[in-house]
Design a protein around this motif. Sequence first.
Motif, PDB file in Angstrom:
ATOM      1  N   TYR A 128       0.789  -1.234   0.000  1.00  0.00           N
ATOM      2  CA  TYR A 128       0.000   0.000   0.000  1.00  0.00           C
ATOM      3  C   TYR A 128       0.823   1.287   0.000  1.00  0.00           C
ATOM      4  O   TYR A 128       0.277   2.367   0.135  1.00  0.00           O
ATOM      5  N   LEU A 157      -0.138   3.768  10.256  1.00  0.00           N
ATOM      6  CA  LEU A 157      -1.063   4.355   9.280  1.00  0.00           C
ATOM      7  C   LEU A 157      -2.092   5.260   9.949  1.00  0.00           C
ATOM      8  O   LEU A 157      -3.262   4.932  10.077  1.00  0.00           O
ATOM      9  N   ARG A 162      -3.070   7.513   5.722  1.00  0.00           N
ATOM     10  CA  ARG A 162      -4.184   6.913   4.977  1.00  0.00           C
ATOM     11  C   ARG A 162      -4.648   7.819   3.838  1.00  0.00           C
ATOM     12  O   ARG A 162      -4.974   7.347   2.747  1.00  0.00           O
ATOM     13  N   TYR A 165      -1.716   7.862   1.013  1.00  0.00           N
ATOM     14  CA  TYR A 165      -1.576   6.613   0.268  1.00  0.00           C
ATOM     15  C   TYR A 165      -2.921   6.008  -0.141  1.00  0.00           C
ATOM     16  O   TYR A 165      -2.968   4.892  -0.652  1.00  0.00           O
ATOM     17  N   ILE A 167      -5.519   4.854   1.568  1.00  0.00           N
ATOM     18  CA  ILE A 167      -5.776   3.606   2.281  1.00  0.00           C
ATOM     19  C   ILE A 167      -7.148   3.673   2.938  1.00  0.00           C
ATOM     20  O   ILE A 167      -7.426   4.583   3.722  1.00  0.00           O
ATOM     21  N   GLN A 178      -2.625  -7.471   1.665  1.00  0.00           N
ATOM     22  CA  GLN A 178      -2.079  -6.117   1.723  1.00  0.00           C
ATOM     23  C   GLN A 178      -0.674  -6.104   2.327  1.00  0.00           C
ATOM     24  O   GLN A 178       0.133  -5.238   2.026  1.00  0.00           O
TER      25      GLN A 178
END
Length: 272
Positions: A128, A157, A162, A165, A167, A178
């Motif tokens: 990710y 994260l 998040r 990227y 996410i 993942q």
Amino acid sequence: IMSQDNPTTIHKEYGQYTDPGGHAALFEVLPHHEEGLCGVMQGLFIHDYSGGFLYGDPPRDKDLTPRETVPVAERLDQIMGAHNQSLDSARPVFERQVGTCRDYALMLCSMLRHHGTAARVRCGFARYFGFNDFDDHWLVEYWRHDESRWAMADAQLDAAHRKHYDISFPIHDVPTGQFVSASAAWKMIRVGSFDASQFGHGDDDGEWFMHVNLIRDVLAMQNNEVSPWDQWRDVDGDNRVLDDSIRTLCDEMAHMAMRPQTRAYITKPAWL
């Protein structure tokens, strides 16, 4: 490499790097669930790489370059020395401890074990971040007793990560696929599912890097999350080639990593 019987309860026991030492009482007031603990972690650390661009411009005197992984007890000394307040009180962004993904994983693992949850740090590759198909990364596996399965949590994260990227999955239950442990990744290239060049850290990729992460993953499964193999950056090109005997040894280690009841002894590499 050899093995001996070792109870699976090892993943409820502190290791040298996950033992909070005299700071264990600090964990008592923290949430007992994984999602809450991830949130606590995000108020204590800033990542050494992404911290320099995800939260605005850091102060000129803020050093974001430290990479040395230190034991949880020592890290808690640093955290409390800078801000003597409850761990669930988020520190200002650029006053947090600078750490790598492994520092996040070690602290989360320590907190989970304190609350009686079997947990272990894993070394492998995440899908990710987008630098490689599979990027060098560390996170935590923990046992979900009610579901009889190992789940993955990535406390690094936070909301900024998040968003950057893109996410959307729950960070306290990272979906299968993942993140791939180094042990599973090695098996994937050996059966031809993926090419070794898809796994790496920046410009470092391929079989040799995968074998370093494989060894670190096996050791982490034994509560030995830091090892001489962390010095891989110092290795010259001539020593970054695997022969068939090393590949066979990696096959054995990948199998061993799936059996936490064994204890691994891995000889220090000649290039250190």
